[in-house]
Scaffold this motif. Structure first.
Motif, PDB file in Angstrom:
ATOM      1  N   VAL A 194      -5.205   0.468 -15.847  1.00 44.72           N
ATOM      2  CA  VAL A 194      -6.089   0.913 -14.762  1.00 44.72           C
ATOM      3  C   VAL A 194      -7.518   1.089 -15.258  1.00 44.72           C
ATOM      4  CG1 VAL A 194      -6.527   2.753 -13.093  1.00 44.72           C
ATOM      5  CG2 VAL A 194      -4.178   2.001 -13.543  1.00 44.72           C
ATOM      6  N   ALA A 195      -7.691   1.636 -16.453  1.00 40.11           N
ATOM      7  CA  ALA A 195      -9.039   1.853 -16.984  1.00 40.11           C
ATOM      8  C   ALA A 195      -9.779   0.527 -17.167  1.00 40.11           C
ATOM      9  CB  ALA A 195      -8.960   2.606 -18.306  1.00 40.11           C
ATOM     10  N   ALA A 196      -9.090  -0.480 -17.716  1.00 44.05           N
ATOM     11  CA  ALA A 196      -9.725  -1.782 -17.921  1.00 44.05           C
ATOM     12  C   ALA A 196     -10.057  -2.442 -16.585  1.00 44.05           C
ATOM     13  CB  ALA A 196      -8.818  -2.679 -18.753  1.00 44.05           C
ATOM     14  N   LEU A 197      -9.149  -2.325 -15.611  1.00 43.55           N
ATOM     15  CA  LEU A 197      -9.413  -2.919 -14.302  1.00 43.55           C
ATOM     16  C   LEU A 197     -10.594  -2.228 -13.625  1.00 43.55           C
ATOM     17  CD1 LEU A 197      -8.586  -4.858 -12.018  1.00 43.55           C
ATOM     18  CD2 LEU A 197      -7.022  -3.086 -11.193  1.00 43.55           C
ATOM     19  N   THR A 198     -10.644  -0.909 -13.717  1.00 43.42           N
ATOM     20  CA  THR A 198     -11.755  -0.164 -13.122  1.00 43.42           C
ATOM     21  C   THR A 198     -13.087  -0.591 -13.735  1.00 43.42           C
ATOM     22  OG1 THR A 198     -10.288   1.727 -12.727  1.00 43.42           O
ATOM     23  CG2 THR A 198     -12.671   2.140 -12.676  1.00 43.42           C
ATOM     24  N   ALA A 199     -13.084  -0.801 -15.050  1.00 45.14           N
ATOM     25  CA  ALA A 199     -14.306  -1.232 -15.728  1.00 45.14           C
ATOM     26  C   ALA A 199     -14.740  -2.617 -15.255  1.00 45.14           C
ATOM     27  CB  ALA A 199     -14.094  -1.228 -17.233  1.00 45.14           C
ATOM     28  N   ARG A 200     -13.786  -3.526 -15.048  1.00 47.07           N
ATOM     29  CA  ARG A 200     -14.123  -4.869 -14.576  1.00 47.07           C
ATOM     30  C   ARG A 200     -14.680  -4.846 -13.158  1.00 47.07           C
ATOM     31  NH1 ARG A 200      -9.541  -9.163 -15.001  1.00 47.07           N
ATOM     32  NH2 ARG A 200     -11.289 -10.425 -14.240  1.00 47.07           N
ATOM     33  N   LEU A 201     -14.220  -3.873 -12.357  1.00 46.37           N
ATOM     34  CA  LEU A 201     -14.655  -3.806 -10.962  1.00 46.37           C
ATOM     35  C   LEU A 201     -15.929  -2.996 -10.772  1.00 46.37           C
ATOM     36  CD1 LEU A 201     -11.176  -3.217  -9.261  1.00 46.37           C
ATOM     37  CD2 LEU A 201     -12.436  -5.368  -9.469  1.00 46.37           C
ATOM     38  N   ARG A 202     -16.423  -2.357 -11.834  1.00 49.98           N
ATOM     39  CA  ARG A 202     -17.593  -1.482 -11.716  1.00 49.98           C
ATOM     40  C   ARG A 202     -18.822  -2.202 -11.162  1.00 49.98           C
ATOM     41  NH1 ARG A 202     -17.231   0.905 -16.575  1.00 49.98           N
ATOM     42  NH2 ARG A 202     -15.756   2.381 -15.695  1.00 49.98           N
ATOM     43  N   PRO A 203     -19.070  -3.486 -11.518  1.00 47.92           N
ATOM     44  CA  PRO A 203     -20.247  -4.167 -10.948  1.00 47.92           C
ATOM     45  C   PRO A 203     -20.224  -4.302  -9.429  1.00 47.92           C
ATOM     46  CG  PRO A 203     -19.473  -5.315 -12.908  1.00 47.92           C
ATOM     47  CD  PRO A 203     -18.429  -4.293 -12.572  1.00 47.92           C
ATOM     48  N   LEU A 204     -19.053  -4.112  -8.806  1.00 48.37           N
ATOM     49  CA  LEU A 204     -18.971  -4.218  -7.353  1.00 48.37           C
ATOM     50  C   LEU A 204     -19.455  -2.952  -6.650  1.00 48.37           C
ATOM     51  CD1 LEU A 204     -15.506  -6.009  -6.997  1.00 48.37           C
ATOM     52  CD2 LEU A 204     -17.787  -7.017  -7.049  1.00 48.37           C
ATOM     53  N   ASN A 205     -19.742  -1.905  -7.440  1.00 50.26           N
ATOM     54  CA  ASN A 205     -20.292  -0.646  -6.906  1.00 50.26           C
ATOM     55  C   ASN A 205     -19.383  -0.015  -5.856  1.00 50.26           C
ATOM     56  OD1 ASN A 205     -22.722  -0.754  -8.465  1.00 50.26           O
ATOM     57  ND2 ASN A 205     -23.534  -2.278  -7.032  1.00 50.26           N
ATOM     58  N   LEU A 206     -18.091   0.034  -6.158  1.00 48.66           N
ATOM     59  CA  LEU A 206     -17.126   0.664  -5.264  1.00 48.66           C
ATOM     60  C   LEU A 206     -16.700   2.017  -5.820  1.00 48.66           C
ATOM     61  CD1 LEU A 206     -14.800  -2.405  -4.553  1.00 48.66           C
ATOM     62  CD2 LEU A 206     -16.462  -1.400  -2.978  1.00 48.66           C
ATOM     63  N   THR A 207     -16.586   3.001  -4.936  1.00 51.03           N
ATOM     64  CA  THR A 207     -15.972   4.259  -5.330  1.00 51.03           C
ATOM     65  C   THR A 207     -14.476   4.009  -5.525  1.00 51.03           C
ATOM     66  OG1 THR A 207     -17.579   5.532  -4.071  1.00 51.03           O
ATOM     67  CG2 THR A 207     -15.538   6.644  -4.665  1.00 51.03           C
ATOM     68  N   THR A 208     -13.945   4.383  -6.659  1.00 47.14           N
ATOM     69  CA  THR A 208     -12.565   4.045  -7.015  1.00 47.14           C
ATOM     70  C   THR A 208     -11.746   5.299  -7.289  1.00 47.14           C
ATOM     71  OG1 THR A 208     -13.335   1.977  -8.006  1.00 47.14           O
ATOM     72  CG2 THR A 208     -11.118   2.678  -8.568  1.00 47.14           C
ATOM     73  N   HIS A 209     -10.532   5.312  -6.763  1.00 43.16           N
ATOM     74  CA  HIS A 209      -9.594   6.407  -7.025  1.00 43.16           C
ATOM     75  C   HIS A 209      -8.282   5.815  -7.523  1.00 43.16           C
ATOM     76  CE1 HIS A 209     -12.333   9.135  -5.017  1.00 43.16           C
ATOM     77  NE2 HIS A 209     -12.300   8.395  -3.923  1.00 43.16           N
ATOM     78  N   ALA A 210      -7.712   6.404  -8.546  1.00 46.51           N
ATOM     79  CA  ALA A 210      -6.418   5.974  -9.076  1.00 46.51           C
ATOM     80  C   ALA A 210      -5.332   6.937  -8.604  1.00 46.51           C
ATOM     81  CB  ALA A 210      -6.458   5.931 -10.603  1.00 46.51           C
ATOM     82  N   VAL A 211      -4.226   6.377  -8.137  1.00 50.39           N
ATOM     83  CA  VAL A 211      -3.102   7.191  -7.675  1.00 50.39           C
ATOM     84  C   VAL A 211      -1.807   6.641  -8.252  1.00 50.39           C
ATOM     85  CG1 VAL A 211      -4.268   7.812  -5.517  1.00 50.39           C
ATOM     86  CG2 VAL A 211      -2.743   5.827  -5.566  1.00 50.39           C
ATOM     87  N   ARG A 212      -0.754   7.446  -8.144  1.00 54.81           N
ATOM     88  CA  ARG A 212       0.568   7.051  -8.612  1.00 54.81           C
ATOM     89  C   ARG A 212       1.563   7.171  -7.464  1.00 54.81           C
ATOM     90  NH1 ARG A 212       0.863  12.097 -12.167  1.00 54.81           N
ATOM     91  NH2 ARG A 212      -0.368  12.739 -10.336  1.00 54.81           N
ATOM     92  N   SER A 213       2.618   6.392  -7.557  1.00 55.59           N
ATOM     93  CA  SER A 213       3.711   6.582  -6.613  1.00 55.59           C
ATOM     94  C   SER A 213       4.632   7.683  -7.129  1.00 55.59           C
ATOM     95  CB  SER A 213       4.496   5.277  -6.430  1.00 55.59           C
ATOM     96  OG  SER A 213       5.341   5.047  -7.550  1.00 55.59           O
ATOM     97  N   ALA A 214       5.684   7.949  -6.388  1.00 57.56           N
ATOM     98  CA  ALA A 214       6.650   8.975  -6.802  1.00 57.56           C
ATOM     99  C   ALA A 214       7.562   8.490  -7.925  1.00 57.56           C
ATOM    100  CB  ALA A 214       7.483   9.415  -5.602  1.00 57.56           C
ATOM    101  N   ALA A 215       7.480   7.214  -8.271  1.00 63.11           N
ATOM    102  CA  ALA A 215       8.262   6.688  -9.404  1.00 63.11           C
ATOM    103  C   ALA A 215       7.572   7.097 -10.700  1.00 63.11           C
ATOM    104  CB  ALA A 215       8.375   5.169  -9.315  1.00 63.11           C
ATOM    105  N   THR A 216       8.285   7.798 -11.557  1.00 63.62           N
ATOM    106  CA  THR A 216       7.663   8.363 -12.757  1.00 63.62           C
ATOM    107  C   THR A 216       7.458   7.345 -13.861  1.00 63.62           C
ATOM    108  OG1 THR A 216       9.856   9.049 -13.524  1.00 63.62           O
ATOM    109  CG2 THR A 216       8.564  10.664 -12.288  1.00 63.62           C
ATOM    110  N   ASP A 217       8.225   6.256 -13.871  1.00 61.56           N
ATOM    111  CA  ASP A 217       8.082   5.241 -14.905  1.00 61.56           C
ATOM    112  C   ASP A 217       8.556   3.904 -14.351  1.00 61.56           C
ATOM    113  OD1 ASP A 217      10.924   5.330 -14.994  1.00 61.56           O
ATOM    114  OD2 ASP A 217      10.856   6.854 -16.564  1.00 61.56           O
TER     115      ASP A 217
END
Length: 258
Positions: free
Chosen positions: A57-80
């Motif tokens: 997620v961190a690497a993907l967020t960094a790649r998308l940073r030039p698009l100037n989007l507010t980004t939020h990371a979430v998880r599902s109820a599956a723990t792994d």
């Protein structure tokens, strides 16, 4: 000494230049040639690895940073990953902490379209296809449409987008998700569009754009199709089986929208 019988050339062999499908494999006795067995083993291993590979997620967020989007990371109820694969229902629900956090972030006016990126069954598809697809979607966005923040979800199934969209007040949610890997396509991305997202929506209430990748539906064409469906969905106030995708048909007449 008699000559060995010549093996006639496979008349289908030249077609392999035009498709990744497993055709014209030949045979050795009653089985496949060794090289084809090895290719099959490699393709199977690549598909299996795509299912188990975790999304960075961190690497993907960094790649998308030039698009100037507010980004939020979430998880599902599956723990792994194991629980995600064994319990599909957990992948359709938000982790309670993230559900509460998204509700706190919601705005009264909501948004016209919310884009959710989910790892699904192929994080590799997200890493390869999501950045160029998002760039194409943003470049084609109509000026009168409001977009919500970008949400990146891990251990996610398609229906997770419904809960995310409802929490953030989205009128439409587009879930970009890694599709089940095939032997020739371990990196295929799908887009699932749902009007008025809420928990309990089913697949008949969504429109799907599949096989988004350079060898299938290119990002620019996928973005064009998505926006066509978005406009129609807003006009008809629905998605799913009642919204027919005619985006590839020429318009017979220009009609007013919205």
């Amino acid at each position: 000494m008699s000559e060995s019988p010549r093996v006639p050339p496979d008349p289908w062999h030249h077609l392999r230049e035009h498709t990744a499908a497993r055709i014209a494999l030949g045979r050795s006795g009653a089985g496949l040639p060794t090289d084809e067995l090895l290719r099959f083993g490699l393709a199977h291993a690549q598909a299996r690895d795509a299912v188990h590979l975790a999304l960075d997620v961190a690497a993907l967020t960094a790649r998308l940073r030039p698009l100037n989007l507010t980004t939020h990371a979430v998880r599902s109820a599956a723990t792994d990953r194991a629980s995600y694969l064994l319990r599909p229902d957990l992948g359709r629900r938000l982790h309670p902490d993230d559900a509460a956090r998204l509700r706190d972030l919601s705005r009264p006016e909501g948004c016209d379209l919310l884009i959710v990126i989910g790892d699904g069954l192929s994080a590799q598809a997200i890493e390869r296809q999501a950045p160029p697809l998002l760039e194409a979607v943003l470049s084609q966005a109509p000026p009168d449409w409001s977009l919500g923040p970008l949400v990146i979800a891990t251990q996610a199934r398609v229906a997770l987008g419904d809960e995310v969209g409802a929490a953030l007040g989205a009128r439409l949610v587009a879930m970009l998700i890694g599709e089940r890997p095939g032997l020739s396509s371990p990196d295929s991305l799908g887009i699932y569009l749902t009007w008025a997202p809420q928990a309990g929506r089913h697949d008949a209430q969504r429109n799907c754009i599949s096989n988004v990748r350079p060898e299938g539906l290119p990002p620019s064409a996928a973005a064009t199709r998505l926006w066509w469906l978005c406009r129609e969905a807003r006009q008809l106030r629905l998605t799913g089986v009642e919204l027919k995708d005619r985006s590839d048909q020429p318009l017979l007449s220009q009609r007013s929208r919205d």
